[in-house]
Design a protein around this motif. Sequence first.
Motif, mmCIF file in Angstrom:
data_model
loop_
_atom_site.group_PDB
_atom_site.id
_atom_site.type_symbol
_atom_site.label_atom_id
_atom_site.label_comp_id
_atom_site.label_asym_id
_atom_site.label_seq_id
_atom_site.Cartn_x
_atom_site.Cartn_y
_atom_site.Cartn_z
ATOM 1 N N ASP A 26 0.808 -1.215 0.000
ATOM 2 C CA ASP A 26 0.000 0.000 0.000
ATOM 3 C C ASP A 26 0.844 1.267 0.000
ATOM 4 O OD1 ASP A 26 0.982 0.137 2.552
ATOM 5 O OD2 ASP A 26 -0.948 -0.111 3.564
ATOM 6 N N ALA A 27 2.140 1.130 0.084
ATOM 7 C CA ALA A 27 3.086 2.254 0.037
ATOM 8 C C ALA A 27 2.838 3.287 1.135
ATOM 9 C CB ALA A 27 3.057 2.921 -1.338
ATOM 10 N N ALA A 28 2.162 2.880 2.191
ATOM 11 C CA ALA A 28 1.886 3.806 3.290
ATOM 12 C C ALA A 28 3.176 4.159 4.024
ATOM 13 C CB ALA A 28 0.890 3.177 4.252
ATOM 14 N N THR A 29 3.183 5.279 4.675
ATOM 15 C CA THR A 29 4.319 5.669 5.514
ATOM 16 C C THR A 29 3.797 5.975 6.913
ATOM 17 O OG1 THR A 29 4.047 7.970 4.837
ATOM 18 C CG2 THR A 29 5.671 6.629 3.640
ATOM 19 N N PRO A 30 4.560 5.767 7.939
ATOM 20 C CA PRO A 30 5.954 5.317 7.917
ATOM 21 C C PRO A 30 6.099 3.800 7.750
ATOM 22 C CG PRO A 30 5.266 5.670 10.171
ATOM 23 C CD PRO A 30 4.106 6.074 9.321
ATOM 24 N N VAL A 31 4.974 3.069 7.772
ATOM 25 C CA VAL A 31 5.061 1.613 7.630
ATOM 26 C C VAL A 31 4.112 1.181 6.518
ATOM 27 C CG1 VAL A 31 4.736 -0.619 8.752
ATOM 28 C CG2 VAL A 31 5.576 1.328 10.081
ATOM 29 N N VAL B 115 6.407 -3.226 6.641
ATOM 30 C CA VAL B 115 7.789 -2.827 6.368
ATOM 31 C C VAL B 115 7.945 -1.328 6.624
ATOM 32 C CG1 VAL B 115 9.666 -2.898 4.686
ATOM 33 C CG2 VAL B 115 7.815 -4.602 4.577
ATOM 34 N N PRO B 116 8.759 -0.975 7.606
ATOM 35 C CA PRO B 116 8.938 0.448 7.898
ATOM 36 C C PRO B 116 9.785 1.128 6.832
ATOM 37 C CG PRO B 116 10.387 -0.853 9.293
ATOM 38 C CD PRO B 116 9.561 -1.830 8.503
ATOM 39 N N ALA B 117 9.568 2.411 6.707
ATOM 40 C CA ALA B 117 10.395 3.179 5.770
ATOM 41 C C ALA B 117 11.858 3.138 6.191
ATOM 42 C CB ALA B 117 9.889 4.616 5.712
ATOM 43 N N THR B 118 12.055 2.929 7.477
ATOM 44 C CA THR B 118 13.427 2.876 8.024
ATOM 45 C C THR B 118 13.976 1.451 8.047
ATOM 46 O OG1 THR B 118 12.472 2.660 10.220
ATOM 47 C CG2 THR B 118 13.056 4.892 9.495
ATOM 48 N N PHE B 119 13.429 0.605 7.183
ATOM 49 C CA PHE B 119 13.824 -0.821 7.196
ATOM 50 C C PHE B 119 15.348 -0.962 7.248
ATOM 51 C CE2 PHE B 119 14.490 -4.821 4.528
ATOM 52 C CZ PHE B 119 14.274 -5.672 5.590
ATOM 53 N N ASN B 120 15.802 -1.720 8.263
ATOM 54 C CA ASN B 120 17.250 -1.837 8.483
ATOM 55 C C ASN B 120 17.834 -3.156 7.982
ATOM 56 O OD1 ASN B 120 16.443 -3.761 10.296
ATOM 57 N ND2 ASN B 120 16.993 -2.589 12.132
ATOM 58 N N GLY B 121 17.029 -3.918 7.266
ATOM 59 C CA GLY B 121 17.538 -5.164 6.692
ATOM 60 C C GLY B 121 17.203 -6.394 7.502
ATOM 61 N N LEU C 120 8.728 -3.303 16.978
ATOM 62 C CA LEU C 120 9.687 -3.785 15.987
ATOM 63 C C LEU C 120 9.843 -2.807 14.832
ATOM 64 C CD1 LEU C 120 8.617 -7.543 15.989
ATOM 65 C CD2 LEU C 120 10.836 -6.653 16.698
ATOM 66 N N THR C 121 8.732 -2.336 14.287
ATOM 67 C CA THR C 121 8.850 -1.449 13.129
ATOM 68 C C THR C 121 9.507 -0.134 13.523
ATOM 69 O OG1 THR C 121 6.563 -0.728 13.479
ATOM 70 C CG2 THR C 121 6.936 -2.477 11.853
ATOM 71 N N ASP C 122 9.311 0.316 14.753
ATOM 72 C CA ASP C 122 9.990 1.530 15.225
ATOM 73 C C ASP C 122 11.506 1.363 15.220
ATOM 74 O OD1 ASP C 122 7.639 2.830 15.580
ATOM 75 O OD2 ASP C 122 7.633 2.777 17.770
ATOM 76 N N LYS C 123 11.948 0.091 15.364
ATOM 77 C CA LYS C 123 13.387 -0.184 15.330
ATOM 78 C C LYS C 123 13.904 -0.339 13.903
ATOM 79 C CE LYS C 123 13.844 -2.790 19.675
ATOM 80 N NZ LYS C 123 15.195 -2.464 20.149
ATOM 81 N N GLY C 124 12.988 -0.268 12.942
ATOM 82 C CA GLY C 124 13.394 -0.477 11.553
ATOM 83 C C GLY C 124 13.322 -1.926 11.132
ATOM 84 N N VAL C 125 12.679 -2.734 11.943
ATOM 85 C CA VAL C 125 12.576 -4.165 11.651
ATOM 86 C C VAL C 125 11.252 -4.433 10.927
ATOM 87 C CG1 VAL C 125 12.400 -6.473 12.681
ATOM 88 C CG2 VAL C 125 13.982 -4.781 13.634
#
Lengths: 543, 435
Positions: A40-45, A62-68, A108-113
């Motif tokens: 859905d391309a929503a932000t931040p997740v 998937v957060p925009a800050t996805f850390n891998g 989790l998503t706040d951590k970029g996970v």
Amino acid sequence: MRTATFKSRAFAFISATSLLAALVVVSPATAAVATGPTCDAATPVQTCTGTTSDGALYEMRVPATFNGTVTIWSHGFGSNTSFPSAGLTIDSSAQIAPGNNAAVVKYLTDKGVAVIGSGFSTQGWNLDEAVKTNAELVGVFKAKFTDTKKVVAWGYSMGGGITQAFAEQHPELLSAAVVMNPVDAWDAQSKYFVDLLWLLKNWFDPSIKLTGYAAGVTGDIQMLQDIAKYTAMLQSLQASVATGAWPATSSASAKALQSAGIPSRSALLMVGRLAGISAQSSSFDGIAGPATSAVTAWPLAYAPALATLENISAVIGYALLGARDMQSKMGGVTFDNSTTNYSKQLSAADRAVYNAGFSGNTAIAGMLSTLNPLNPDAPRVKADPVALAKSKASMYQSTGKIKVPTIVMIGEHDPVEPAGIVQRMADLYEQDFAAAKEAAKSTNRTNGYVAPRRQLAVLWSVTPKTWSKFTAEGLPIPVAKTPGTGHTNFTAAQYTFLLDAALTAASTGALPRKLEVNQSLTKLKLTIDRGSAYPWMKHYTTN
Amino acid sequence: MSSKARRTLLIVQAVIAVGALSLSALPAQALSPRQEVGVTSSAIKLGITLPMKGSASFGYNQLPDAMKAYFSYVNANGGVNGRKVTLVVKDDGYLPKQAIQNTQDLIGKDKVFAMVGALGTANNQAVADAVNLGRRGIPSLFINTGFSGFNNRSAYPTSSTLLPSYIMEAKMISKYVKETYADKKICLLYQDDDFGDDALVGFDKDHGNLTFTSKIAYPSLSQGVAGVPDSWVTKFKAAGCEVQIVFGVSTATLYFVMGAAKAQYGPKWILGSVGADVASINPATIPYIIGATSMSFLPSVVDPKDEYVAKFKEIHATYNSKAKFNSWALIGMNAAFLTVQALKAGGKKLTRASLLAALDSDGAKFANAGLVPLNYSKTSNVGYNGYWFGKFNSAGDLVPNDTFTYTVYTTDSGTGAVEKSSYSRPSMPAKGLPN
């Protein structure tokens, strides 16, 4: 276990509906072609959905800050039978965290996970199907999010077993695993389930069918009739804990035990000890007694039976649904107790510790004598050879071997997945770890010894010192959600603690050092005790 | 310099740097070899779990203070190899689950070096099983039980019992009864658990070979149910029992003798060692047991000429002055006396392993008040192996006779004969302090 399940309620716990899951139908999985992921391309997740090739619905956050790093959740046991009027429905909706807990997902998503999971293509005992789905889902995610570096698998109950099997079969896909109160391999788990079911039926209501259910709706109805009978049986046993009266539906052998003066609570306790269910539960600690003359007699003679009853009420729905599901899948009964020596399943320690609860050695001998395989009043279950061969050929049996950094958590008195499941994993790992140390010493003799890092940390969810409560009149008061008891009785704080440790392990390749001296453990009512000695499942100790 | 040599040097330099940091940051103790849990250069911490309150606590709850009294005396005289001995006491109410929790706390939180003097067959089976003492190498010394199963070294590699086994006891009772009450009708009340089953082995035809006119097995706790003890009396009286053996706990004896008095059932009473002390529960019941026979491996607590009794009484008067010096005080102080010797024999570099090894190698030679030998060895976890018989006097004390001369019997848990003991007890060491 999914979102709403077989909650124990101490005294009001035994009703047909409370023994069955209140499962909500989202939609049975029917698709057979992979779709998605559609995002859905929503932000931040952003949220992505789709289905795997076996039709399992999945979801990705998937957060925009996805850390891998991505976590993949495996949910617990769900009904594979749809009978809405009885509260049985099939739920195959995607699950990405325990009960899709929003706070944990946000953590989790706040951590970029990134956070993903599916609803699996089938419910019931779905370990093999679920591992395939998970492996495919990891591939789907990596193809979509190509900067993925680390995958952490996690799950509880059935999903704990799935996660462990996933790690055993696909260590190359995972950087760490969080395994919470996992089911054991089917052979061990089914023995636990069916021992409980058969022993209860044998003594308290031989009219229960248990095996040979018909296919389809007819079989559903037969199973529901059994549920109703188990419900009535447990209600009867609860009502007669003090008097010791046996249910009117009891077998002839049981009635002989009654005539000999053996109370039904002793037989109930015996069922629990033979199967291996805990004799401490959310309401009954086996330590505290009412402030009356029964202060000693209560914890010795009554509490173990009541705890057994409370725990059985929490597991019996899973046990019957699981046993029936496997009969359907394999086309016949795979359980066999035709040669089981139940006397051997009573440990020497149990014989001594629960002696008063059993009403003495003479009563123990009398009860065990009725379980003789030659007693025509206690007909055994014989496996269907074709079904047995099919199960052996097609079902993966988890080994409990640790192949990726793994953090395990379990309640010490979990009634559905006894702590002994994890104890076995821990014991086997200690052997492997000792061997690894010896190997390291041997290979590093020239350059100095480099100790291997531990790959397994076991966190036991433990009880308070005492927790039973009584009225001024000396009557027990139900206690809900006592830490260390119940099934998947975990907190969000415990989940995030484990996840943090697993994310560290995924990042560094090793478990955090000194996890056992972490000050948070006490606050979280968790402990690491490498001296623990919870008994292994009976499958391993008596077969 | 080769790259390998350079890398080695860098590693060495790094190690030195880390070492220097550690030296400045850590207390001195951290640099010494790994410390054994519960023992330092100046102290040894021990633990005990037993019933301190509730119906099963009578008598037993006096043991810890008696043990502490002797430890205090030793500590005041230099300790054990310079170490002061402390004892952490926890109340288990005679409940296995509480005993497990107490032991876990004593080991994990209180960090005791060893358990000593814990009470009860079921509790200690539960603890050994659930706390995994054997695999963890944690000693549990001088357990107050006679259950023969504890002599299974593979199942209980770090546990040792103090009392003669119940099989031994039953064998000796058999001999005593056959010699004293030949041709009488003998009856038996026993607890229907491992404790009582051990006794049945000792009485059977391959061991004591004692025949009963009537016997009743009572499930634990049933003795407190109204009407149950009266039913025993009715049955035994109807059978014409002339000698009544009781192999049960003290509350069973208490209710039984009271019910018997009410029903005018007057057999010759033989009270097993575990359940004889009804006076501790209720001193008003002493009249019911005057003249009853029981047995002990320690001297009578009112023996005026026994040097151990005299010395322990003297120490007790100083270090536990508020309590009466009775048979429980004697038992507790004797257990502490043995413990001190075991700790001492464990050596100056005391470890759990050295303690267990010392008990195996030297335990049978420890000085103690017992009138029968100790049986510890590499193949035996069992302590005493004999008894003397006596009768309760009007004060409720067990005495062998008016002159305090003891006829002591000894045997084994197998089919060996019951024989008069020729054991010569070591003298009380000077000042009551083991060498």
